[in-house]
Write a protein that holds these residues in place. Structure first.
Motif, PDB file in Angstrom:
ATOM      1  N   VAL A 116       0.968  -1.181  -0.163  1.00  0.00           N
ATOM      2  CA  VAL A 116       0.021   0.078  -0.214  1.00  0.00           C
ATOM      3  C   VAL A 116       0.999   1.370   0.258  1.00  0.00           C
ATOM      4  CG1 VAL A 116      -1.737   1.377   1.273  1.00  0.00           C
ATOM      5  CG2 VAL A 116      -2.009  -1.053   1.044  1.00  0.00           C
ATOM      6  N   SER A 120       0.838   3.671  -3.197  1.00  0.00           N
ATOM      7  CA  SER A 120       0.330   5.006  -2.955  1.00  0.00           C
ATOM      8  C   SER A 120       1.479   6.004  -3.463  1.00  0.00           C
ATOM      9  CB  SER A 120       0.001   5.035  -1.640  1.00  0.00           C
ATOM     10  OG  SER A 120      -1.051   4.335  -1.117  1.00  0.00           O
ATOM     11  N   PRO A 126      -6.988   3.452  -4.809  1.00  0.00           N
ATOM     12  CA  PRO A 126      -7.531   2.030  -4.094  1.00  0.00           C
ATOM     13  C   PRO A 126      -7.561   0.847  -4.972  1.00  0.00           C
ATOM     14  CG  PRO A 126      -8.664   4.021  -3.253  1.00  0.00           C
ATOM     15  CD  PRO A 126      -7.792   4.579  -4.554  1.00  0.00           C
ATOM     16  N   ARG A 130      -5.683  -2.549  -4.709  1.00  0.00           N
ATOM     17  CA  ARG A 130      -6.583  -3.757  -4.445  1.00  0.00           C
ATOM     18  C   ARG A 130      -6.223  -4.985  -5.661  1.00  0.00           C
ATOM     19  NH1 ARG A 130     -10.847  -0.170  -3.208  1.00  0.00           N
ATOM     20  NH2 ARG A 130     -11.123  -0.080  -1.105  1.00  0.00           N
ATOM     21  N   TRP A 143      -6.675  -6.846   3.350  1.00  0.00           N
ATOM     22  CA  TRP A 143      -6.631  -5.670   2.628  1.00  0.00           C
ATOM     23  C   TRP A 143      -7.205  -4.157   3.481  1.00  0.00           C
ATOM     24  CZ3 TRP A 143      -8.938  -7.374  -2.658  1.00  0.00           C
ATOM     25  CH2 TRP A 143      -8.293  -8.225  -3.328  1.00  0.00           C
ATOM     26  N   LEU A 147      -5.098  -0.791   3.781  1.00  0.00           N
ATOM     27  CA  LEU A 147      -5.419   0.303   2.819  1.00  0.00           C
ATOM     28  C   LEU A 147      -5.938   1.567   3.764  1.00  0.00           C
ATOM     29  CD1 LEU A 147      -7.666  -1.340   0.261  1.00  0.00           C
ATOM     30  CD2 LEU A 147      -5.942   0.040  -0.320  1.00  0.00           C
TER      31      LEU A 147
END
Length: 210
Positions: A116, A120, A126, A130, A143, A147
């Motif tokens: 993540v 990011s 998102p 995923r 997850w 997140l």
């Protein structure tokens, strides 16, 4: 069968080669050498040979697994899959991954959080993150928690838009191209629309001040 010669492999540091009469060769590790008490001249039964082969394969799989995760982070599922691809039995691969997880060397939750942070920082949203969590075999139950560590979507979008526009106003064609690119990065249309509207207003205000 009598053990005729024992020597360390020149190619794999962890491997021990045990030569048996008749030309048979066992590929084991130091663990089997000590546990089975092997030495030159020892007579071993066919049943022991089978046990040594199975134990040696398990030990080598464990060593290979440790080497894999020391080279790069992997999920438990990724590691198991790669071990099988390298020729390990599925049961041995699963047992090696389980062992590394039990001693804390393999941690899917920490791996998910790392993914993540990485994606990011690459400006991904998102949905794209995923997809990566799924592709890399991270269990779904991890997850949401991972997140939650991602920066606010509008902050990420603002940074991406700023790097793309470099302070220049957007015409209709630019707007369409940029919005499509942001959607491909995994942001929702609502997030993209809000971010572009905010960026457009900021650019307009900057132009008005000139």
């Amino acid at each position: 069968m009598r053990v005729e010669r024992i020597e360390r492999s020149k190619h794999k540091q962890e491997r021990v080669l045990v030569y048996l009469e008749g030309g048979d060769l066992l590929r084991i590790t130091e663990s089997e050498l000590l546990r089975f008490g092997l030495y030159v001249g020892l007579d071993i039964s066919p049943e022991t040979v089978v046990q040594l082969q199975k134990s040696g394969a398990r030990s080598e799989t464990r060593v290979r697994a440790a080497n894999m995760i020391s080279a790069r982070p992997l999920s438990k599922k990724e590691l198991t899959r790669r071990l099988v691809q390298k020729g390990s039995e599925a049961d041995d691969a699963g047992a090696a991954a389980e062992y590394l997880e039990n001693i804390g060397a393999l941690d899917d939750a920490a791996y998910a959080a790392m993914l993540v942070r990485h994606y990011s920082a690459q400006g991904c949203g998102p949905a794209r993150i995923r997809d990566e969590l799924y592709r890399r075999g991270v269990p779904r139950e991890l997850w949401d928690e991972a997140l939650e560590t991602a920066p606010d979507a509008q902050e990420t979008l603002a940074c991406v838009i700023a790097s793309k526009t470099r302070g220049k106003p957007l015409n209709e064609k630019d707007y369409k191209r940029l919005s499509d690119a942001l959607l491909r990065r995994g942001f929702s249309w609502g997030e993209v629309k809000t971010a572009l509207r905010t960026a457009g207003a900021a650019l307009t205000d900057a132009d008005d001040g000139l």
